[in-house]
Design a protein around this motif. Sequence first.
Motif, PDB file in Angstrom:
ATOM      1  N   PRO A  39       3.135   6.764   9.573  1.00  0.00           N
ATOM      2  CA  PRO A  39       2.722   7.442   9.004  1.00  0.00           C
ATOM      3  C   PRO A  39       1.218   7.126   7.815  1.00  0.00           C
ATOM      4  O   PRO A  39       1.167   7.536   7.354  1.00  0.00           O
ATOM      5  CB  PRO A  39       3.406   7.312   7.964  1.00  0.00           C
ATOM      6  N   ALA A  40       0.852   5.844   8.544  1.00  0.00           N
ATOM      7  CA  ALA A  40      -0.954   5.915   7.818  1.00  0.00           C
ATOM      8  C   ALA A  40      -1.327   6.884   8.268  1.00  0.00           C
ATOM      9  O   ALA A  40      -1.423   7.512   8.847  1.00  0.00           O
ATOM     10  CB  ALA A  40      -0.541   5.084   8.829  1.00  0.00           C
ATOM     11  N   ASP A  44      -6.802   3.875   7.067  1.00  0.00           N
ATOM     12  CA  ASP A  44      -5.409   2.663   6.892  1.00  0.00           C
ATOM     13  C   ASP A  44      -6.116   2.179   7.925  1.00  0.00           C
ATOM     14  O   ASP A  44      -6.227   1.890   9.275  1.00  0.00           O
ATOM     15  CB  ASP A  44      -4.551   3.346   6.854  1.00  0.00           C
ATOM     16  N   GLN A  78       8.560   9.668   8.062  1.00  0.00           N
ATOM     17  CA  GLN A  78       8.772   7.838   7.960  1.00  0.00           C
ATOM     18  C   GLN A  78       9.763   7.301   7.675  1.00  0.00           C
ATOM     19  O   GLN A  78      11.038   8.025   7.273  1.00  0.00           O
ATOM     20  CB  GLN A  78       7.472   8.064   6.144  1.00  0.00           C
ATOM     21  N   SER A  96       9.038  -1.268   8.763  1.00  0.00           N
ATOM     22  CA  SER A  96       9.609  -2.256   7.126  1.00  0.00           C
ATOM     23  C   SER A  96      10.819  -2.922   7.438  1.00  0.00           C
ATOM     24  O   SER A  96      11.349  -2.480   7.495  1.00  0.00           O
ATOM     25  CB  SER A  96       8.889  -1.240   5.878  1.00  0.00           C
ATOM     26  N   LEU A 152       0.660  -5.695   5.306  1.00  0.00           N
ATOM     27  CA  LEU A 152       0.975  -4.689   4.709  1.00  0.00           C
ATOM     28  C   LEU A 152      -0.598  -4.480   3.438  1.00  0.00           C
ATOM     29  O   LEU A 152      -1.293  -3.365   2.822  1.00  0.00           O
ATOM     30  CB  LEU A 152       1.643  -3.504   4.743  1.00  0.00           C
ATOM     31  N   ARG A 177       7.372   6.627  -7.730  1.00  0.00           N
ATOM     32  CA  ARG A 177       7.111   7.473  -6.844  1.00  0.00           C
ATOM     33  C   ARG A 177       7.680   6.213  -5.904  1.00  0.00           C
ATOM     34  O   ARG A 177       6.780   5.559  -5.859  1.00  0.00           O
ATOM     35  CB  ARG A 177       6.245   8.087  -6.023  1.00  0.00           C
ATOM     36  N   TRP A 184      14.352   0.888  -1.600  1.00  0.00           N
ATOM     37  CA  TRP A 184      13.063   0.885  -2.147  1.00  0.00           C
ATOM     38  C   TRP A 184      13.278   1.343  -3.599  1.00  0.00           C
ATOM     39  O   TRP A 184      12.338   1.018  -4.742  1.00  0.00           O
ATOM     40  CB  TRP A 184      12.151   1.899  -1.819  1.00  0.00           C
ATOM     41  N   PHE A 200       5.384   9.371   1.560  1.00  0.00           N
ATOM     42  CA  PHE A 200       4.945   9.400   1.584  1.00  0.00           C
ATOM     43  C   PHE A 200       3.191  10.413   1.315  1.00  0.00           C
ATOM     44  O   PHE A 200       2.270  10.467   0.635  1.00  0.00           O
ATOM     45  CB  PHE A 200       3.762   8.075   2.133  1.00  0.00           C
ATOM     46  N   ASP A 216       3.344   3.441  -6.242  1.00  0.00           N
ATOM     47  CA  ASP A 216       3.230   1.758  -5.726  1.00  0.00           C
ATOM     48  C   ASP A 216       2.568   1.507  -4.082  1.00  0.00           C
ATOM     49  O   ASP A 216       3.105   1.985  -2.896  1.00  0.00           O
ATOM     50  CB  ASP A 216       3.977   1.156  -5.920  1.00  0.00           C
ATOM     51  N   ASN A 217       1.315   0.789  -3.937  1.00  0.00           N
ATOM     52  CA  ASN A 217       0.701   0.777  -2.751  1.00  0.00           C
ATOM     53  C   ASN A 217      -0.352  -0.491  -2.978  1.00  0.00           C
ATOM     54  O   ASN A 217      -0.661  -0.284  -4.064  1.00  0.00           O
ATOM     55  CB  ASN A 217       0.138   1.949  -2.729  1.00  0.00           C
ATOM     56  N   THR A 221      -4.415   1.513   0.291  1.00  0.00           N
ATOM     57  CA  THR A 221      -3.626   1.559   1.378  1.00  0.00           C
ATOM     58  C   THR A 221      -3.775   3.522  -0.232  1.00  0.00           C
ATOM     59  O   THR A 221      -4.728   3.925  -0.198  1.00  0.00           O
ATOM     60  CB  THR A 221      -2.134   2.256   1.348  1.00  0.00           C
ATOM     61  N   LEU A 244       4.629  -5.356   7.308  1.00  0.00           N
ATOM     62  CA  LEU A 244       5.477  -4.194   8.841  1.00  0.00           C
ATOM     63  C   LEU A 244       4.740  -5.296   9.963  1.00  0.00           C
ATOM     64  O   LEU A 244       4.092  -6.181   9.734  1.00  0.00           O
ATOM     65  CB  LEU A 244       3.651  -3.142   9.203  1.00  0.00           C
TER      66      LEU A 244
END
Length: 334
Positions: A39-40, A44, A78, A96, A152, A177, A184, A200, A216-217, A221, A244
């Motif tokens: 999903p990146a 990134d 994702q 993950s 990550l 989110r 999560w 994402f 949050d990341n 990212t 990851l």
Amino acid sequence: MTTASPLRRSLLVACAAALGGLAPPTVAQVRIPLRVSSPAVPDDWHAKMWTVFKESLEKSAPSQFDVQINLNASLFKQGAEPVAMARGNLELASISAFDIAKLVPAFSIFTAGYVVRDPQHQQKVFNGPIGTELFKAVSDKMGVTVLSTVYLGTRQLNLRDVRPVRTPADLKGVKLRMPGTREWLFLGDALGATATPLAFGEVYLGLKTGTIDGQDNPLPTARAAKFYEVTKQLVLTQHLVDSLFITISNKSWNALTPAQKQNVTAAAQAAAKFNNENRIKEEGQLVDFFRQQGLQVSTPDVEAFRTSVQATYARSDYAKVWPAGLLERINATR
Ligand code: KDO
């Protein structure tokens, strides 16, 4: 004396050439397809690392593999990667701890805030006996083999509007989110916020339109996905040193020769190294970048977050399935 017709002559020439040393036609080598899904976003580090993987493999095993890189969740959404690998629809992904915890409950220890201390601690834990034990369970229960551990980054908060945030109580009512799984959402709630599930790829728009108040990341990212364009505050909670795992489906893995296995592993390690080095370096520079973008950067009472989040996990059902002594062993890893 009879002379050959022009057609006959060219046929004779062609046959002579073939017999006279031109290489016989070879059967084209069939490359082993290795489909990657992530999903990146392309900018990134854990997206770019797949190019390192591909190039490294082409160098060590020329023309043997066909690495197909699919970013932006364009092949699988994702979190759907482990199932796709188990079904034989996907060969490689970076999954993950949260994906793994669904099938290997002990792994939820790595979804808990404030357990892994920093990137060096993370590498020591996963490259040592704890990693070996847990990756065996991952292979047995999920049908995938872990090839390398990717840093990550350390997760921080981005908020749409500026507000004072010192302790978890200050996040009360904030629609934070999180990716849409139970583990999560638990983390988001443990931070004191109201965890709100969203994929994402939808976060940028969610922040822009206000369907969520924050996300949050890790900072690299947030930079690569341009979340700084749609948020006003960065809160350095440091709540999760996130990992990851580059994994290959066991079906593909078992079909490789020992030499190919070695090459694929080395390529996955080169990819992780590339990501880890660049990400760590960039994390050291990005606070300034976000300030320049106009964001207010605040440092909360990290100890208050740590104490509260750790206590929330300790009394949760997750902690009940953590193997006895595992947390202590992780803490004691130096
Ligand atoms: C995210 O959705 O916030 C997350 O950071 C979760 C990670 O596990 C991983 O899926 C990551 O997104 C994607 O690779 C996009 O960077």
